[in-house]
Design a protein around this motif. Structure first.
Motif, PDB file in Angstrom:
ATOM      1  N   MET A 104     -24.485 -24.884  42.174  1.00  9.61           N
ATOM      2  CA  MET A 104     -24.440 -24.130  41.143  1.00  9.61           C
ATOM      3  C   MET A 104     -25.182 -23.172  40.116  1.00  9.61           C
ATOM      4  SD  MET A 104     -21.395 -22.716  41.271  1.00  9.61           S
ATOM      5  CE  MET A 104     -20.822 -24.418  42.904  1.00  9.61           C
ATOM      6  N   ASN A 105     -25.104 -22.010  40.676  1.00  8.73           N
ATOM      7  CA  ASN A 105     -26.002 -21.379  39.396  1.00  8.73           C
ATOM      8  C   ASN A 105     -25.314 -20.695  38.193  1.00  8.73           C
ATOM      9  OD1 ASN A 105     -28.022 -21.251  40.623  1.00  8.73           O
ATOM     10  ND2 ASN A 105     -26.957 -19.595  41.816  1.00  8.73           N
ATOM     11  N   VAL A 106     -25.216 -20.255  37.044  1.00  9.37           N
ATOM     12  CA  VAL A 106     -23.919 -19.872  36.096  1.00  9.37           C
ATOM     13  C   VAL A 106     -24.396 -18.809  35.591  1.00  9.37           C
ATOM     14  CG1 VAL A 106     -23.485 -20.086  34.208  1.00  9.37           C
ATOM     15  CG2 VAL A 106     -23.660 -22.127  35.674  1.00  9.37           C
ATOM     16  N   TYR A 107     -23.838 -17.450  35.683  1.00  9.95           N
ATOM     17  CA  TYR A 107     -24.170 -16.613  35.555  1.00  9.95           C
ATOM     18  C   TYR A 107     -23.317 -16.143  33.967  1.00  9.95           C
ATOM     19  CZ  TYR A 107     -24.945 -16.363  40.237  1.00  9.95           C
ATOM     20  OH  TYR A 107     -26.324 -15.916  41.493  1.00  9.95           O
ATOM     21  N   GLU A 108     -23.984 -15.025  33.196  1.00 12.88           N
ATOM     22  CA  GLU A 108     -23.174 -14.731  32.079  1.00 12.88           C
ATOM     23  C   GLU A 108     -22.721 -12.610  32.475  1.00 12.88           C
ATOM     24  OE1 GLU A 108     -23.854 -13.607  26.776  1.00 12.88           O
ATOM     25  OE2 GLU A 108     -25.870 -14.815  28.282  1.00 12.88           O
ATOM     26  N   ILE A 109     -21.897 -12.817  32.340  1.00 16.12           N
ATOM     27  CA  ILE A 109     -21.138 -11.173  32.510  1.00 16.12           C
ATOM     28  C   ILE A 109     -20.323 -10.878  31.670  1.00 16.12           C
ATOM     29  CG2 ILE A 109     -19.675  -9.951  34.386  1.00 16.12           C
ATOM     30  CD1 ILE A 109     -20.379 -11.969  36.767  1.00 16.12           C
ATOM     31  N   ASN A 110     -20.786  -9.735  30.247  1.00 18.49           N
ATOM     32  CA  ASN A 110     -20.175  -9.522  29.475  1.00 18.49           C
ATOM     33  C   ASN A 110     -19.699 -10.421  28.937  1.00 18.49           C
ATOM     34  OD1 ASN A 110     -21.387  -6.564  30.429  1.00 18.49           O
ATOM     35  ND2 ASN A 110     -19.637  -6.013  30.783  1.00 18.49           N
ATOM     36  N   GLY A 111     -20.052 -10.951  28.332  1.00 18.90           N
ATOM     37  CA  GLY A 111     -19.555 -12.631  27.611  1.00 18.90           C
ATOM     38  C   GLY A 111     -19.315 -13.807  28.226  1.00 18.90           C
ATOM     39  N   TYR A 112     -18.853 -13.982  29.354  1.00 20.08           N
ATOM     40  CA  TYR A 112     -18.083 -14.592  30.438  1.00 20.08           C
ATOM     41  C   TYR A 112     -19.023 -14.863  30.747  1.00 20.08           C
ATOM     42  CZ  TYR A 112     -13.471 -12.872  29.526  1.00 20.08           C
ATOM     43  OH  TYR A 112     -12.305 -11.982  29.769  1.00 20.08           O
ATOM     44  N   TRP A 113     -19.007 -16.730  30.944  1.00 16.41           N
ATOM     45  CA  TRP A 113     -20.089 -17.351  31.624  1.00 16.41           C
ATOM     46  C   TRP A 113     -19.927 -18.308  32.894  1.00 16.41           C
ATOM     47  CZ3 TRP A 113     -20.402 -16.583  26.257  1.00 16.41           C
ATOM     48  CH2 TRP A 113     -21.607 -16.352  25.616  1.00 16.41           C
ATOM     49  N   ILE A 114     -19.884 -17.944  33.739  1.00 14.21           N
ATOM     50  CA  ILE A 114     -19.052 -18.413  35.195  1.00 14.21           C
ATOM     51  C   ILE A 114     -19.781 -18.999  36.135  1.00 14.21           C
ATOM     52  CG2 ILE A 114     -17.976 -17.219  37.262  1.00 14.21           C
ATOM     53  CD1 ILE A 114     -17.385 -14.659  34.995  1.00 14.21           C
ATOM     54  N   ALA A 115     -19.149 -19.991  36.432  1.00 13.35           N
ATOM     55  CA  ALA A 115     -20.357 -21.148  37.847  1.00 13.35           C
ATOM     56  C   ALA A 115     -19.864 -20.783  38.805  1.00 13.35           C
ATOM     57  CB  ALA A 115     -19.989 -21.791  37.660  1.00 13.35           C
ATOM     58  N   ALA A 116     -20.873 -20.026  39.435  1.00 16.26           N
ATOM     59  CA  ALA A 116     -20.432 -20.016  41.022  1.00 16.26           C
ATOM     60  C   ALA A 116     -21.828 -19.840  42.025  1.00 16.26           C
ATOM     61  CB  ALA A 116     -19.688 -18.104  41.060  1.00 16.26           C
ATOM     62  N   ASN A 117     -21.531 -19.580  43.299  1.00 15.54           N
ATOM     63  CA  ASN A 117     -22.591 -20.123  44.323  1.00 15.54           C
ATOM     64  C   ASN A 117     -23.522 -18.471  44.193  1.00 15.54           C
ATOM     65  OD1 ASN A 117     -22.264 -22.217  45.948  1.00 15.54           O
ATOM     66  ND2 ASN A 117     -20.030 -21.433  46.514  1.00 15.54           N
ATOM     67  N   ASN A 118     -23.356 -17.521  43.387  1.00 14.02           N
ATOM     68  CA  ASN A 118     -23.947 -16.360  43.500  1.00 14.02           C
ATOM     69  C   ASN A 118     -23.349 -15.284  42.900  1.00 14.02           C
ATOM     70  OD1 ASN A 118     -22.041 -14.379  44.987  1.00 14.02           O
ATOM     71  ND2 ASN A 118     -22.760 -15.610  47.049  1.00 14.02           N
ATOM     72  N   ALA A 119     -24.235 -14.168  42.290  1.00 16.99           N
ATOM     73  CA  ALA A 119     -23.745 -13.020  41.278  1.00 16.99           C
ATOM     74  C   ALA A 119     -22.209 -12.199  41.789  1.00 16.99           C
ATOM     75  CB  ALA A 119     -24.905 -12.144  41.402  1.00 16.99           C
ATOM     76  N   ASN A 120     -22.432 -12.173  43.276  1.00 18.63           N
ATOM     77  CA  ASN A 120     -21.329 -11.182  43.093  1.00 18.63           C
ATOM     78  C   ASN A 120     -20.254 -12.363  43.284  1.00 18.63           C
ATOM     79  OD1 ASN A 120     -22.499  -9.602  44.622  1.00 18.63           O
ATOM     80  ND2 ASN A 120     -23.517  -9.871  46.553  1.00 18.63           N
ATOM     81  N   GLU A 121     -19.887 -12.959  43.891  1.00 15.94           N
ATOM     82  CA  GLU A 121     -18.855 -14.576  43.749  1.00 15.94           C
ATOM     83  C   GLU A 121     -18.846 -14.409  41.977  1.00 15.94           C
ATOM     84  OE1 GLU A 121     -18.666 -18.993  44.288  1.00 15.94           O
ATOM     85  OE2 GLU A 121     -18.636 -17.742  46.216  1.00 15.94           O
ATOM     86  N   ALA A 122     -19.421 -14.700  41.194  1.00 17.14           N
ATOM     87  CA  ALA A 122     -18.945 -14.926  39.972  1.00 17.14           C
ATOM     88  C   ALA A 122     -19.182 -13.159  39.157  1.00 17.14           C
ATOM     89  CB  ALA A 122     -20.850 -15.146  39.190  1.00 17.14           C
ATOM     90  N   PHE A 123     -19.097 -12.430  39.857  1.00 15.99           N
ATOM     91  CA  PHE A 123     -19.030 -11.225  39.762  1.00 15.99           C
ATOM     92  C   PHE A 123     -16.869 -11.079  39.647  1.00 15.99           C
ATOM     93  CE2 PHE A 123     -18.281  -6.017  40.392  1.00 15.99           C
ATOM     94  CZ  PHE A 123     -18.303  -5.680  38.822  1.00 15.99           C
ATOM     95  N   ASP A 124     -16.852 -11.106  40.997  1.00 13.97           N
ATOM     96  CA  ASP A 124     -15.431 -11.299  41.582  1.00 13.97           C
ATOM     97  C   ASP A 124     -14.540 -11.702  40.865  1.00 13.97           C
ATOM     98  OD1 ASP A 124     -15.447  -9.350  43.513  1.00 13.97           O
ATOM     99  OD2 ASP A 124     -16.226 -10.583  45.290  1.00 13.97           O
ATOM    100  N   HIS A 125     -14.732 -12.564  40.037  1.00 17.87           N
ATOM    101  CA  HIS A 125     -14.325 -13.990  39.581  1.00 17.87           C
ATOM    102  C   HIS A 125     -14.116 -13.441  38.208  1.00 17.87           C
ATOM    103  CE1 HIS A 125     -12.467 -17.117  37.807  1.00 17.87           C
ATOM    104  NE2 HIS A 125     -13.165 -17.654  36.663  1.00 17.87           N
ATOM    105  N   TYR A 126     -15.342 -12.582  37.439  1.00 17.84           N
ATOM    106  CA  TYR A 126     -15.208 -11.496  36.298  1.00 17.84           C
ATOM    107  C   TYR A 126     -14.252 -10.976  36.721  1.00 17.84           C
ATOM    108  CZ  TYR A 126     -16.187  -8.767  32.454  1.00 17.84           C
ATOM    109  OH  TYR A 126     -16.083  -7.717  31.744  1.00 17.84           O
ATOM    110  N   LEU A 127     -13.834 -10.024  37.446  1.00 16.49           N
ATOM    111  CA  LEU A 127     -13.227  -8.967  37.413  1.00 16.49           C
ATOM    112  C   LEU A 127     -11.411  -9.758  37.497  1.00 16.49           C
ATOM    113  CD1 LEU A 127     -15.005  -6.611  40.093  1.00 16.49           C
ATOM    114  CD2 LEU A 127     -14.381  -6.257  36.951  1.00 16.49           C
ATOM    115  N   ASP A 128     -11.920 -10.872  38.301  1.00 19.82           N
ATOM    116  CA  ASP A 128      -9.880 -11.165  37.952  1.00 19.82           C
ATOM    117  C   ASP A 128     -10.291 -11.774  36.833  1.00 19.82           C
ATOM    118  OD1 ASP A 128      -9.746 -10.551  40.873  1.00 19.82           O
ATOM    119  OD2 ASP A 128     -10.361 -12.327  41.656  1.00 19.82           O
ATOM    120  N   ASP A 129     -11.004 -12.542  36.320  1.00 15.26           N
ATOM    121  CA  ASP A 129     -10.411 -13.411  34.359  1.00 15.26           C
ATOM    122  C   ASP A 129     -10.201 -12.419  33.752  1.00 15.26           C
ATOM    123  OD1 ASP A 129      -9.994 -15.702  33.767  1.00 15.26           O
ATOM    124  OD2 ASP A 129     -11.940 -16.140  32.932  1.00 15.26           O
ATOM    125  N   SER A 130     -11.050 -11.648  33.874  1.00 18.42           N
ATOM    126  CA  SER A 130     -11.634 -10.730  32.481  1.00 18.42           C
ATOM    127  C   SER A 130     -10.446  -9.556  32.124  1.00 18.42           C
ATOM    128  CB  SER A 130     -12.548 -10.134  31.914  1.00 18.42           C
ATOM    129  OG  SER A 130     -12.906  -9.031  33.050  1.00 18.42           O
TER     130      SER A 130
END
Length: 102
Positions: A1-27
């Motif tokens: 599992m990787n962790v990505y920092e996206i505009n002040g959110y730290w998101i655990a996901a399999n890849n950057a695309n998955e993390a980015f989709d989650h960021y858009l939904d969550d933020s």
């Protein structure tokens, strides 16, 4: 599992695309984008920063357990702190937001 920092959110996901989709939904990022009156031909840019967190950053215990007190820190003078790895280990569903800046 990787962790990505996206505009002040730290998101655990399999890849950057998955993390980015989650960021858009969550933020609800897009809901917070506003532009001033634009002149004809004027162009504006919106920047999103995506960074894969390094392994050495995963073990720093610098994420507070809460904002204003919780069961873990109620009887203490300070909050308890977790690392990103601690929080990843506690989660079972991914992608997920581990922490965010306030």
């Amino acid at each position: 599992m990787n962790v990505y920092e996206i505009n002040g959110y730290w998101i655990a996901a399999n890849n950057a695309n998955e993390a980015f989709d989650h960021y858009l939904d969550d933020s609800c990022f897009i809901a917070g984008v506003y532009f001033d009156e634009m002149n004809e031909g004027q162009e504006e840019h919106v920047t999103i920063s995506v960074k894969r967190v390094q392994e050495k950053e995963m073990t720093k215990k610098d994420i507070p357990c809460c904002e204003d007190g919780c069961e873990r820190c109620a009887d203490k003078n300070d909050r308890e702190y977790d690392s990103l790895q601690d929080i990843v280990d506690k989660n079972t569903e991914f992608p997920c937001t581990l922490a965010r800046e306030f």
